[in-house]
Design a protein around this motif. Structure first.
Motif, PDB file in Angstrom:
ATOM      1  N   UNK A 212       0.819  -1.208   0.000  1.00  0.00           N
ATOM      2  CA  UNK A 212       0.000   0.000   0.000  1.00  0.00           C
ATOM      3  C   UNK A 212       0.858   1.265   0.000  1.00  0.00           C
ATOM      4  N   UNK A 213       2.108   1.141   0.449  1.00  0.00           N
ATOM      5  CA  UNK A 213       2.974   2.314   0.497  1.00  0.00           C
ATOM      6  C   UNK A 213       4.098   2.252  -0.526  1.00  0.00           C
ATOM      7  N   UNK A 214       4.582   1.065  -0.820  1.00  0.00           N
ATOM      8  CA  UNK A 214       5.747   0.903  -1.683  1.00  0.00           C
ATOM      9  C   UNK A 214       5.323   0.222  -2.976  1.00  0.00           C
ATOM     10  N   UNK A 215       5.695   0.814  -4.096  1.00  0.00           N
ATOM     11  CA  UNK A 215       5.418   0.242  -5.412  1.00  0.00           C
ATOM     12  C   UNK A 215       6.727  -0.254  -6.027  1.00  0.00           C
ATOM     13  N   UNK A 216       6.669  -1.448  -6.611  1.00  0.00           N
ATOM     14  CA  UNK A 216       7.827  -2.049  -7.256  1.00  0.00           C
ATOM     15  C   UNK A 216       7.452  -2.433  -8.675  1.00  0.00           C
ATOM     16  N   UNK A 217       8.299  -2.052  -9.625  1.00  0.00           N
ATOM     17  CA  UNK A 217       8.109  -2.447 -11.015  1.00  0.00           C
ATOM     18  C   UNK A 217       9.438  -2.963 -11.540  1.00  0.00           C
ATOM     19  N   UNK A 218       9.425  -4.212 -12.003  1.00  0.00           N
ATOM     20  CA  UNK A 218      10.649  -4.858 -12.473  1.00  0.00           C
ATOM     21  C   UNK A 218      10.526  -5.199 -13.943  1.00  0.00           C
ATOM     22  N   UNK A 219      11.571  -4.888 -14.700  1.00  0.00           N
ATOM     23  CA  UNK A 219      11.637  -5.225 -16.112  1.00  0.00           C
ATOM     24  C   UNK A 219      12.699  -6.269 -16.376  1.00  0.00           C
ATOM     25  N   UNK A 220      13.163  -6.313 -17.625  1.00  0.00           N
ATOM     26  CA  UNK A 220      14.197  -7.284 -17.990  1.00  0.00           C
ATOM     27  C   UNK A 220      15.572  -6.874 -17.493  1.00  0.00           C
ATOM     28  N   UNK A 221      15.785  -5.568 -17.307  1.00  0.00           N
ATOM     29  CA  UNK A 221      17.129  -5.106 -16.982  1.00  0.00           C
ATOM     30  C   UNK A 221      17.208  -4.225 -15.744  1.00  0.00           C
ATOM     31  N   UNK A 222      16.083  -3.860 -15.143  1.00  0.00           N
ATOM     32  CA  UNK A 222      16.142  -3.046 -13.931  1.00  0.00           C
ATOM     33  C   UNK A 222      14.890  -3.251 -13.096  1.00  0.00           C
ATOM     34  N   UNK A 223      14.971  -2.788 -11.849  1.00  0.00           N
ATOM     35  CA  UNK A 223      13.844  -2.835 -10.926  1.00  0.00           C
ATOM     36  C   UNK A 223      13.727  -1.464 -10.280  1.00  0.00           C
ATOM     37  N   UNK A 224      12.506  -0.942 -10.200  1.00  0.00           N
ATOM     38  CA  UNK A 224      12.260   0.403  -9.676  1.00  0.00           C
ATOM     39  C   UNK A 224      11.429   0.275  -8.411  1.00  0.00           C
ATOM     40  N   UNK A 225      11.929   0.896  -7.318  1.00  0.00           N
ATOM     41  CA  UNK A 225      11.192   0.974  -6.060  1.00  0.00           C
ATOM     42  C   UNK A 225      10.747   2.418  -5.871  1.00  0.00           C
ATOM     43  N   UNK A 226       9.455   2.634  -5.648  1.00  0.00           N
ATOM     44  CA  UNK A 226       8.903   3.984  -5.609  1.00  0.00           C
ATOM     45  C   UNK A 226       8.023   4.151  -4.377  1.00  0.00           C
ATOM     46  N   UNK A 227       8.277   5.237  -3.626  1.00  0.00           N
ATOM     47  CA  UNK A 227       7.436   5.637  -2.491  1.00  0.00           C
ATOM     48  C   UNK A 227       7.008   7.072  -2.761  1.00  0.00           C
ATOM     49  N   UNK A 228       5.719   7.299  -2.858  1.00  0.00           N
ATOM     50  CA  UNK A 228       5.223   8.620  -3.252  1.00  0.00           C
ATOM     51  C   UNK A 228       5.507   9.661  -2.178  1.00  0.00           C
ATOM     52  N   UNK A 229       5.236   9.373  -0.927  1.00  0.00           N
ATOM     53  CA  UNK A 229       5.448  10.319   0.172  1.00  0.00           C
ATOM     54  C   UNK A 229       6.108   9.554   1.320  1.00  0.00           C
ATOM     55  N   UNK A 230       7.401   9.772   1.477  1.00  0.00           N
ATOM     56  CA  UNK A 230       8.159   8.985   2.453  1.00  0.00           C
ATOM     57  C   UNK A 230       7.830   9.415   3.872  1.00  0.00           C
ATOM     58  N   UNK A 231       7.796   8.437   4.764  1.00  0.00           N
ATOM     59  CA  UNK A 231       7.604   8.662   6.187  1.00  0.00           C
ATOM     60  C   UNK A 231       8.783   8.054   6.942  1.00  0.00           C
ATOM     61  N   UNK A 232       8.918   8.441   8.211  1.00  0.00           N
ATOM     62  CA  UNK A 232      10.050   7.950   8.974  1.00  0.00           C
ATOM     63  C   UNK A 232      10.039   6.432   9.109  1.00  0.00           C
ATOM     64  N   UNK A 233       8.850   5.824   9.078  1.00  0.00           N
ATOM     65  CA  UNK A 233       8.761   4.367   9.177  1.00  0.00           C
ATOM     66  C   UNK A 233       9.343   3.676   7.941  1.00  0.00           C
ATOM     67  N   UNK A 234       9.524   4.425   6.843  1.00  0.00           N
ATOM     68  CA  UNK A 234      10.103   3.839   5.633  1.00  0.00           C
ATOM     69  C   UNK A 234      11.616   3.715   5.715  1.00  0.00           C
ATOM     70  N   UNK A 235      12.227   4.244   6.773  1.00  0.00           N
ATOM     71  CA  UNK A 235      13.674   4.116   6.934  1.00  0.00           C
ATOM     72  C   UNK A 235      14.036   2.652   7.177  1.00  0.00           C
ATOM     73  N   UNK A 236      15.255   2.298   6.818  1.00  0.00           N
ATOM     74  CA  UNK A 236      15.730   0.938   7.059  1.00  0.00           C
ATOM     75  C   UNK A 236      16.524   0.419   5.876  1.00  0.00           C
ATOM     76  N   UNK A 237      16.747  -0.883   5.904  1.00  0.00           N
ATOM     77  CA  UNK A 237      17.540  -1.543   4.858  1.00  0.00           C
ATOM     78  C   UNK A 237      16.610  -2.260   3.889  1.00  0.00           C
ATOM     79  N   UNK A 238      16.722  -1.903   2.627  1.00  0.00           N
ATOM     80  CA  UNK A 238      15.979  -2.550   1.547  1.00  0.00           C
ATOM     81  C   UNK A 238      16.939  -3.477   0.812  1.00  0.00           C
ATOM     82  N   UNK A 239      16.507  -4.722   0.623  1.00  0.00           N
ATOM     83  CA  UNK A 239      17.369  -5.709  -0.017  1.00  0.00           C
ATOM     84  C   UNK A 239      16.709  -6.207  -1.298  1.00  0.00           C
ATOM     85  N   UNK A 240      17.452  -6.113  -2.392  1.00  0.00           N
ATOM     86  CA  UNK A 240      16.997  -6.589  -3.691  1.00  0.00           C
ATOM     87  C   UNK A 240      17.657  -7.937  -3.965  1.00  0.00           C
ATOM     88  N   UNK A 241      16.840  -8.921  -4.323  1.00  0.00           N
ATOM     89  CA  UNK A 241      17.342 -10.261  -4.626  1.00  0.00           C
ATOM     90  C   UNK A 241      16.913 -10.634  -6.040  1.00  0.00           C
TER      91      UNK A 241
END
Length: 483
Positions: free
Chosen positions: A224-253
């Motif tokens: 509901x807060x984080x949108x992810x769109x992945x293609x053949x060569x890249x992955x995009x992580x998008x947050x429209x309005x960041x909040x302090x709870x969005x802080x932390x470590x994001x891991x792409x696998x």
């Protein structure tokens, strides 16, 4: 032996029951191996067909049985040498070989490349007519195909024994291990302010298309807060309005057929800090005031850069900054004006700026006028009296007749001394031939147009009430040589 010539051909699909022979580009023969010219409409003899497989033989991966060749005659060439699979891709393959040891009496007419699909018993020629090449590329192959290959040398007398690849060729898609390329600006903590958007584009590699997944602090993302769109060569992580709870470590696998690559990105969402919790006026003395405060409860999710301290006098009410980015929680403010009353306030500061509010002292600092009696210090007059002493003596000098010359020395004395010039211990003051000058302790004697008679010892004497001093030098006036 010959250099390798190349040719390309296409393989028909299994559904085509009676394929038309594909046209293969011909190449010019080169080297020792040359095709013998055929006369009329003579066709190359058809290569031998393999026998049907024994039902009891192993089925799918077994090499198809070939007809037992008859003992080769001297007219038929021997089998080609060193049949090698040079390259395999997802839709083509390339094989090469070397000419046979024996070409036959009638000479070599060319080569025929044949294939047999796994599980079948019939060898199908890739090129219907013999071609004088020692390397061929077969294109338009389908993924999943698996077949055997052989090549036969052909002369006018017939086809020789085949050279067969030991292992079947499998056409499959080339796999590229997954790899993530994290942009340089994301290799350190990525800082955003509350309310700003987060848009991360992470390129990766992998073939075929790998599976991509994201986690936040080891847990699945909040869709509901984080949108992810992945293609053949890249992955995009998008947050429209960041909040302090969005802080932390994001891991792409990135997963691909048992292989995986991981990349971590640290995101810190910050905002302005709160004001200091409390402030206290500790003491007031003279033109100074001491303050103490406590750190804010909310630092804005990041470290503080310091505090800004301001003062305002009761008369004007205008605030002036005294300290900026000050780290301790106690300070002394000096140079306050006598008779004024002051208020003080403190702001907190981080990367986002100063806190919206400040903590202000409740009581005023009154700078009272103290009863001070001035006691002038007694003035001790210093005695600068000094007997004469020469700091720069006279130097011996040589002059030319007819050209004025000067003698110099310097003296120090207090009170100002009297200067007397002498020649050969005789006072020369009042003589118009000499001009004496004394200024700022520098004594100068000018001798106007000297002659050899003016040679001698010159003395400068300085006299005051405390004593006297003198210096000497020798002046030599040389007569010019006459011829």
């Amino acid at each position: 032996m010959t250099g390798k010539a190349t040719s390309e051909a296409s393989v028909s699909t299994p559904e085509e029951t009676a394929p038309e022979p594909a046209k293969v580009p011909t190449t010019e023969p080169s080297g020792e191996v040359a095709a013998s010219e055929s006369t009329g409409q003579e066709q190359a003899p058809e290569p031998q067909k393999p026998q049907a497989q024994d039902p009891a033989a192993p089925a799918a991966s077994a090499m198809p049985a070939a007809t037992k060749p008859e003992p080769p005659s001297e007219d038929v060439p021997s089998a080609p040498l060193r049949l090698t699979l040079e390259d395999v891709s997802h839709s083509s393959l390339t094989v090469s070989w070397e000419p046979p040891e024996k070409l036959g009496k009638l000479g070599l007419q060319g080569y025929v490349l044949e294939f047999c699909r796994e599980g079948a018993s019939e060898w199908v020629p890739v090129n219907p007519r013999p071609v004088m090449v020692t390397q061929q590329t077969v294109r338009n192959l389908a993924l999943g195909d698996k077949f055997f290959l052989r090549v036969i040398a052909v002369s006018s007398a017939g086809a020789g024994p085949p050279a067969v690849l030991d292992q079947p060729v499998h056409i499959q898609e080339i796999t590229e291990a997954p790899k993530i390329r994290v942009p340089r600006h994301l290799r350190q903590t990525y800082i955003r302010q509350v309310g700003e958007s987060v848009n991360l584009q992470i390129p990766f590699q992998g073939k075929p298309k790998p599976q991509v997944s994201w986690t936040h602090n080891g847990h699945a993302l909040d869709n509901q807060r984080v949108n992810v769109r992945s293609g053949d060569q890249d992955s995009i992580l998008f947050i429209r309005s960041a909040q302090r709870a969005d802080s932390g470590r994001y891991e792409l696998t990135v997963h691909l057929e048992g292989l995986e690559a991981k990349a971590s990105i640290d995101i810190l969402v910050i905002e302005k800090p709160g004001p200091p919790s409390s402030i206290k006026l500790l003491d007031v003395w003279g033109c100074n005031a001491a303050l103490e405060w406590t750190p804010p409860q909310d630092t804005g999710n990041t470290e503080l850069l310091g505090y800004t301290v301001q003062k305002a006098d009761k008369r004007t009410g205008q605030w002036f900054t005294v300290l900026e980015r000050y780290h301790p929680t106690t300070c002394t403010i000096s140079d306050l004006i006598i008779g004024n009353s002051y208020s003080f306030r403190v702001f907190s500061e981080n990367l986002c700026g100063l806190s919206d509010l400040a903590t202000t002292t409740k009581e005023l600092a009154h700078i009272h006028k103290a009863d001070i009696t001035a006691k002038p210090r007694e003035f001790i007059e210093r005695d600068f009296s000094e007997a004469p002493s020469f700091t720069q003596p006279l130097a011996d000098h040589t002059s030319t007749p007819g050209y004025s010359t000067q003698l110099f020395c310097s003296v120090r004395a207090s009170p100002k001394p009297k200067i007397i010039w002498m020649k050969n211990k005789m006072d020369i003051q009042g003589d118009p031939k000499y001009r004496a000058v004394s200024e700022q302790g520098v004594c100068t004697l000018e001798i106007r147009k000297p002659s050899p008679f003016d040679s001698g010892v010159y003395t400068c004497k300085a006299i005051n009430v405390l004593g006297e001093a003198s210096v000497d030098c020798r002046l030599e006036v040389k007569a010019s040589a006459t011829h």
